[in-house]
Design an enzyme around this catalytic site. Structure first.
Site, PDB file in Angstrom:
ATOM      1  N   ASN A  99      95.826-114.816  -9.147  1.00 22.65           N
ATOM      2  CA  ASN A  99      96.749-114.123 -10.017  1.00 22.65           C
ATOM      3  C   ASN A  99      97.918-115.047 -10.367  1.00 22.65           C
ATOM      4  O   ASN A  99      98.048-116.152  -9.834  1.00 22.65           O
ATOM      5  CB  ASN A  99      97.233-112.834  -9.345  1.00 22.65           C
ATOM      6  CG  ASN A  99      97.574-111.759 -10.352  1.00 22.65           C
ATOM      7  OD1 ASN A  99      98.100-112.032 -11.423  1.00 22.65           O
ATOM      8  ND2 ASN A  99      97.267-110.518 -10.007  1.00 22.65           N
TER       9      ASN A  99
ATOM     10  N   HIS B 223     106.293-132.011   6.673  1.00 25.38           N
ATOM     11  CA  HIS B 223     107.235-133.127   6.657  1.00 25.38           C
ATOM     12  C   HIS B 223     107.611-133.487   8.086  1.00 25.38           C
ATOM     13  O   HIS B 223     107.545-132.672   8.993  1.00 25.38           O
ATOM     14  CB  HIS B 223     108.462-132.761   5.830  1.00 25.38           C
ATOM     15  CG  HIS B 223     108.122-132.454   4.408  1.00 25.38           C
ATOM     16  ND1 HIS B 223     107.906-133.438   3.470  1.00 25.38           N
ATOM     17  CD2 HIS B 223     107.907-131.284   3.774  1.00 25.38           C
ATOM     18  CE1 HIS B 223     107.593-132.890   2.326  1.00 25.38           C
ATOM     19  NE2 HIS B 223     107.585-131.573   2.477  1.00 25.38           N
TER      20      HIS B 223
ATOM     21  N   THR C 189     100.403-118.553  10.014  1.00 25.66           N
ATOM     22  CA  THR C 189     100.678-119.778  10.757  1.00 25.66           C
ATOM     23  C   THR C 189      99.501-120.207  11.621  1.00 25.66           C
ATOM     24  O   THR C 189      99.490-121.326  12.118  1.00 25.66           O
ATOM     25  CB  THR C 189     101.907-119.587  11.667  1.00 25.66           C
ATOM     26  OG1 THR C 189     101.626-118.544  12.610  1.00 25.66           O
ATOM     27  CG2 THR C 189     103.148-119.218  10.857  1.00 25.66           C
ATOM     28  N   LYS C 190      98.537-119.295  11.826  1.00 21.64           N
ATOM     29  CA  LYS C 190      97.376-119.566  12.688  1.00 21.64           C
ATOM     30  C   LYS C 190      96.112-119.088  12.004  1.00 21.64           C
ATOM     31  O   LYS C 190      96.158-118.232  11.110  1.00 21.64           O
ATOM     32  CB  LYS C 190      97.533-118.845  14.027  1.00 21.64           C
ATOM     33  CG  LYS C 190      98.718-119.325  14.829  1.00 21.64           C
ATOM     34  CD  LYS C 190      98.826-118.591  16.138  1.00 21.64           C
ATOM     35  CE  LYS C 190     100.063-119.118  16.879  1.00 21.64           C
ATOM     36  NZ  LYS C 190     100.334-118.387  18.072  1.00 21.64           N
TER      37      LYS C 190
END
Length: 184
Positions: free
Chosen positions: A85, A115, A165-166
């Site tokens: 979308n 980073h 995050t996992k």
């Protein structure tokens, strides 16, 4: 013989994102993205020719609504019948693989770059790239963020606004920040 920053990036090693070869590749992606985002709406194309030429591979009947953004494009692989979308962003410093029939809601963000945590090295442009994989029949709700190195299994659902995050196992639904399995 020393390796280029692009080779380091592709190998999943620390590299300098301020490299001139990588800048040229990002410029090529910006050009293709601009052409896609400014194309007239009629006749509607499933995947604009500039993006189709840029991506590593793409299946049939993929639709990416404008606006769209990617960092390089050359690391994106789409299966068949993928839908994105409006407002999706893919920072593809590593491979991003999206399986068949997977749908991304508006403003979904997929990040591969991490980073450096050392401020001096970060200021020099050091980053590392981790691949992101979305299986087949995955549904990513609007505004979700998928972080570097995450794999989402077939048939999984990521709720709107979730920060993943996992890894998410096949068939699982996750919501929240950080995303966790939804209790039913």
């Amino acid at each position: 013989m020393s390796r280029t920053e692009r080779q380091k990036m592709q190998a999943g090693e620390w590299y300098c994102c301020l490299d001139s070869e990588l800048s040229v590749l990002r410029h090529q992606a910006r050009t293709a993205v601009h052409q896609h985002n400014t194309a007239p709406p009629d006749p509607a194309e499933n995947l604009s020719p500039p993006l189709a030429a840029l991506f590593a591979a793409r299946g049939e009947n993929c639709l990416i609504e404008a606006p769209f953004h990617c960092a390089y494009g050359i690391n994106i692989t789409l299966g068949n019948n993928v839908y994105m979308n409006a407002g999706c962003t893919i920072l593809d410093t590593a491979p991003v693989t999206i399986g068949d029939r997977t749908m991304l809601g508006p403003n979904v963000q997929i990040y591969c770059a991490q980073h450096h945590k050392d401020k001096d090295l970060r200021a020099k442009g050091l980053e590392i790239a981790h691949p992101v994989t979305l299986g087949s029949d995955v549904w990513i709700g609007g505004g979700a963020i998928i972080l570097p190195g995450v794999a989402i299994g077939d048939g999984a659902i990521v709720g709107a606004g979730a920060v993943v995050t996992k890894d998410v196992v096949a068939g699982q639904t996750v919501t929240g920040n950080p995303a966790r399995p939804r209790q039913v």
